[in-house]
Design a protein around this motif. Structure first.
Motif, PDB file in Angstrom:
ATOM      1  N   SER A  26       7.938   5.045  -7.844  1.00  0.00           N
ATOM      2  CA  SER A  26       6.971   6.027  -7.700  1.00  0.00           C
ATOM      3  C   SER A  26       6.928   7.089  -6.925  1.00  0.00           C
ATOM      4  O   SER A  26       6.218   7.972  -6.893  1.00  0.00           O
ATOM      5  N   GLY A  27       7.967   6.902  -5.655  1.00  0.00           N
ATOM      6  CA  GLY A  27       7.947   8.313  -4.966  1.00  0.00           C
ATOM      7  C   GLY A  27       6.968   7.948  -3.827  1.00  0.00           C
ATOM      8  O   GLY A  27       7.281   8.709  -2.636  1.00  0.00           O
ATOM      9  N   ARG A  28       6.031   6.779  -3.569  1.00  0.00           N
ATOM     10  CA  ARG A  28       5.091   6.715  -2.642  1.00  0.00           C
ATOM     11  C   ARG A  28       5.961   5.814  -1.320  1.00  0.00           C
ATOM     12  O   ARG A  28       6.680   5.349  -1.853  1.00  0.00           O
ATOM     13  N   PRO A  29       5.172   6.068  -0.363  1.00  0.00           N
ATOM     14  CA  PRO A  29       6.029   5.141   0.916  1.00  0.00           C
ATOM     15  C   PRO A  29       5.640   3.867   1.058  1.00  0.00           C
ATOM     16  O   PRO A  29       5.702   3.298   2.158  1.00  0.00           O
ATOM     17  N   TYR A  30       5.156   3.296  -0.264  1.00  0.00           N
ATOM     18  CA  TYR A  30       5.001   1.812  -0.112  1.00  0.00           C
ATOM     19  C   TYR A  30       5.333   1.251  -1.399  1.00  0.00           C
ATOM     20  O   TYR A  30       5.268   1.920  -2.503  1.00  0.00           O
ATOM     21  N   ASP A  31       5.606  -0.181  -1.517  1.00  0.00           N
ATOM     22  CA  ASP A  31       5.622  -0.819  -2.864  1.00  0.00           C
ATOM     23  C   ASP A  31       4.632  -1.442  -3.399  1.00  0.00           C
ATOM     24  O   ASP A  31       4.533  -1.566  -4.560  1.00  0.00           O
ATOM     25  N   ASP A  48     -14.626  -1.897  -4.410  1.00  0.00           N
ATOM     26  CA  ASP A  48     -13.119  -1.923  -4.228  1.00  0.00           C
ATOM     27  C   ASP A  48     -12.418  -1.038  -3.104  1.00  0.00           C
ATOM     28  O   ASP A  48     -12.680   0.072  -3.009  1.00  0.00           O
ATOM     29  N   TYR A  49     -11.722  -1.691  -2.344  1.00  0.00           N
ATOM     30  CA  TYR A  49     -10.907  -0.870  -1.211  1.00  0.00           C
ATOM     31  C   TYR A  49      -9.673  -1.521  -0.900  1.00  0.00           C
ATOM     32  O   TYR A  49      -9.366  -2.542  -1.080  1.00  0.00           O
ATOM     33  N   VAL A  50      -8.743  -0.523  -0.406  1.00  0.00           N
ATOM     34  CA  VAL A  50      -7.656  -0.938  -0.052  1.00  0.00           C
ATOM     35  C   VAL A  50      -7.409  -1.488   1.370  1.00  0.00           C
ATOM     36  O   VAL A  50      -8.024  -0.795   2.250  1.00  0.00           O
ATOM     37  N   VAL A  51      -6.877  -2.692   1.586  1.00  0.00           N
ATOM     38  CA  VAL A  51      -6.805  -3.244   2.829  1.00  0.00           C
ATOM     39  C   VAL A  51      -5.307  -3.197   3.317  1.00  0.00           C
ATOM     40  O   VAL A  51      -5.504  -2.785   4.642  1.00  0.00           O
ATOM     41  N   ALA A  52      -4.433  -2.864   2.557  1.00  0.00           N
ATOM     42  CA  ALA A  52      -3.051  -2.661   3.179  1.00  0.00           C
ATOM     43  C   ALA A  52      -2.276  -1.764   2.128  1.00  0.00           C
ATOM     44  O   ALA A  52      -2.189  -2.282   0.973  1.00  0.00           O
ATOM     45  N   GLN A  53      -1.139  -1.059   2.686  1.00  0.00           N
ATOM     46  CA  GLN A  53       0.096  -0.718   1.917  1.00  0.00           C
ATOM     47  C   GLN A  53       1.302  -1.626   2.832  1.00  0.00           C
ATOM     48  O   GLN A  53       1.454  -1.446   3.919  1.00  0.00           O
ATOM     49  N   ALA A  72       8.527   9.743   4.944  1.00  0.00           N
ATOM     50  CA  ALA A  72       7.566   9.385   4.291  1.00  0.00           C
ATOM     51  C   ALA A  72       6.825   8.194   4.781  1.00  0.00           C
ATOM     52  O   ALA A  72       5.689   8.008   5.183  1.00  0.00           O
ATOM     53  N   GLU A  73       7.762   7.232   4.936  1.00  0.00           N
ATOM     54  CA  GLU A  73       7.229   5.712   5.307  1.00  0.00           C
ATOM     55  C   GLU A  73       6.817   5.758   6.627  1.00  0.00           C
ATOM     56  O   GLU A  73       5.843   5.197   7.021  1.00  0.00           O
ATOM     57  N   LEU A  74       7.468   6.271   7.670  1.00  0.00           N
ATOM     58  CA  LEU A  74       7.391   6.665   8.919  1.00  0.00           C
ATOM     59  C   LEU A  74       5.810   7.461   9.117  1.00  0.00           C
ATOM     60  O   LEU A  74       5.073   6.905   9.873  1.00  0.00           O
ATOM     61  N   SER A  75       5.762   8.487   8.377  1.00  0.00           N
ATOM     62  CA  SER A  75       4.362   9.103   8.296  1.00  0.00           C
ATOM     63  C   SER A  75       3.536   8.186   7.936  1.00  0.00           C
ATOM     64  O   SER A  75       2.224   8.283   8.524  1.00  0.00           O
ATOM     65  N   ALA A  76       3.626   7.650   6.876  1.00  0.00           N
ATOM     66  CA  ALA A  76       2.612   6.757   6.289  1.00  0.00           C
ATOM     67  C   ALA A  76       2.124   5.528   7.413  1.00  0.00           C
ATOM     68  O   ALA A  76       0.896   5.475   7.485  1.00  0.00           O
ATOM     69  N   SER A  77       3.173   5.086   8.281  1.00  0.00           N
ATOM     70  CA  SER A  77       2.820   4.193   9.254  1.00  0.00           C
ATOM     71  C   SER A  77       2.145   4.943  10.198  1.00  0.00           C
ATOM     72  O   SER A  77       1.057   4.300  10.632  1.00  0.00           O
ATOM     73  N   GLN A  78       2.382   6.119  10.586  1.00  0.00           N
ATOM     74  CA  GLN A  78       1.590   6.938  11.816  1.00  0.00           C
ATOM     75  C   GLN A  78       0.216   6.998  11.311  1.00  0.00           C
ATOM     76  O   GLN A  78      -0.671   6.859  11.968  1.00  0.00           O
ATOM     77  N   GLN A  79       0.111   7.373  10.081  1.00  0.00           N
ATOM     78  CA  GLN A  79      -1.357   7.659   9.550  1.00  0.00           C
ATOM     79  C   GLN A  79      -2.377   6.487   9.172  1.00  0.00           C
ATOM     80  O   GLN A  79      -3.371   6.524   9.589  1.00  0.00           O
ATOM     81  N   GLN A  80      -1.580   5.191   8.584  1.00  0.00           N
ATOM     82  CA  GLN A  80      -2.424   4.244   8.329  1.00  0.00           C
ATOM     83  C   GLN A  80      -2.573   3.131   9.384  1.00  0.00           C
ATOM     84  O   GLN A  80      -3.334   2.244   9.210  1.00  0.00           O
ATOM     85  N   GLN A 100       9.401 -11.283   7.137  1.00  0.00           N
ATOM     86  CA  GLN A 100       8.803 -11.292   8.245  1.00  0.00           C
ATOM     87  C   GLN A 100       7.795 -10.053   7.959  1.00  0.00           C
ATOM     88  O   GLN A 100       8.332  -8.920   7.611  1.00  0.00           O
ATOM     89  N   PHE A 101       6.649  -9.927   8.407  1.00  0.00           N
ATOM     90  CA  PHE A 101       5.608  -8.694   8.242  1.00  0.00           C
ATOM     91  C   PHE A 101       5.614  -7.868   9.558  1.00  0.00           C
ATOM     92  O   PHE A 101       5.356  -8.662  10.538  1.00  0.00           O
ATOM     93  N   LEU A 102       6.107  -6.523   9.615  1.00  0.00           N
ATOM     94  CA  LEU A 102       5.872  -5.766  10.704  1.00  0.00           C
ATOM     95  C   LEU A 102       4.781  -4.780  10.467  1.00  0.00           C
ATOM     96  O   LEU A 102       4.865  -4.041   9.658  1.00  0.00           O
ATOM     97  N   THR A 103       3.668  -5.262  10.945  1.00  0.00           N
ATOM     98  CA  THR A 103       2.428  -4.536  10.595  1.00  0.00           C
ATOM     99  C   THR A 103       2.431  -3.328  11.959  1.00  0.00           C
ATOM    100  O   THR A 103       2.576  -3.635  13.103  1.00  0.00           O
ATOM    101  N   ASP A 104       1.729  -2.212  11.475  1.00  0.00           N
ATOM    102  CA  ASP A 104       2.081  -0.867  12.140  1.00  0.00           C
ATOM    103  C   ASP A 104       3.168  -0.857  12.879  1.00  0.00           C
ATOM    104  O   ASP A 104       3.118  -0.864  13.993  1.00  0.00           O
TER     105      ASP A 104
END
Length: 120
Positions: A26-31, A48-53, A72-80, A100-104
C-alpha cells in the motif's frame, strides 16, 4: 505470512485488525491497523478508532537482529508515539516463530534500548 499470523492472533481479543497490505503493498508506513470499536448495550456502533499501527519486520532465520526501517516508518513512529509499533518476527514461516513488539521505536532509540545503523 507473518502479517496473517498476527492478524489471526489479534482477532482472538475481540478487536478489529486490518492487514492493509493483504492485496499488495500500500505504500503506508505500517502493515496492520488495530482498531477498537465501542458499542452500546444493544450492539450499535458508538465509536470506531485506531488503537495502533504495526509495521511487521520478519526474517526466516532466528539469528538476524538487524532489519531496515524506511524514512516513512521512522516518521510515523515519531508522529504516532505509543500508537506505533514494529512487530519483529524471527523464524517467519516456521511452526514456532518468535515475535517481539517494539512499541514507540523512537522513544526506545532515545532511551538507548535500540540502535539505529546507517548502511552505505
Amino acid at each position: 505470512s507473518s502479517e496473517a499470523a498476527l492478524v489471526a492472533l489479534a482477532s482472538r481479543y475481540n478487536i478489529e485488525v486490518v492487514w492493509v497490505n493483504e492485496e499488495g503493498e500500500s505504500g503506508r508506513p505500517y502493515d496492520i491497523i488495530i482498531a477498537a470499536r465501542l458499542r452500546s448495550p444493544d450492539g450499535a456502533l458508538l465509536r470506531d478508532y485506531v488503537v495502533a499501527q504495526v509495521e511487521v519486520k520478519s526474517s526466516r532465520t532466528r539469528s538476524r537482529d538487524v532489519f531496515e526501517i524506511s524514512h516513512a516508518e521512522l516518521s510515523a513512529s515519531q508522529q504516532q508515539g505509543q500508537r506505533y509499533s514494529i512487530a519483529r518476527v524471527w523464524g517467519a514461516g516456521s511452526t514456532s516463530p518468535r515475535v517481539q513488539f517494539l512499541t514507540d521505536p523512537t522513544a526506545l532509540w532515545r532511551k538507548g534500548q535500540v540502535a539505529v545503523c546507517l548502511l552505505v
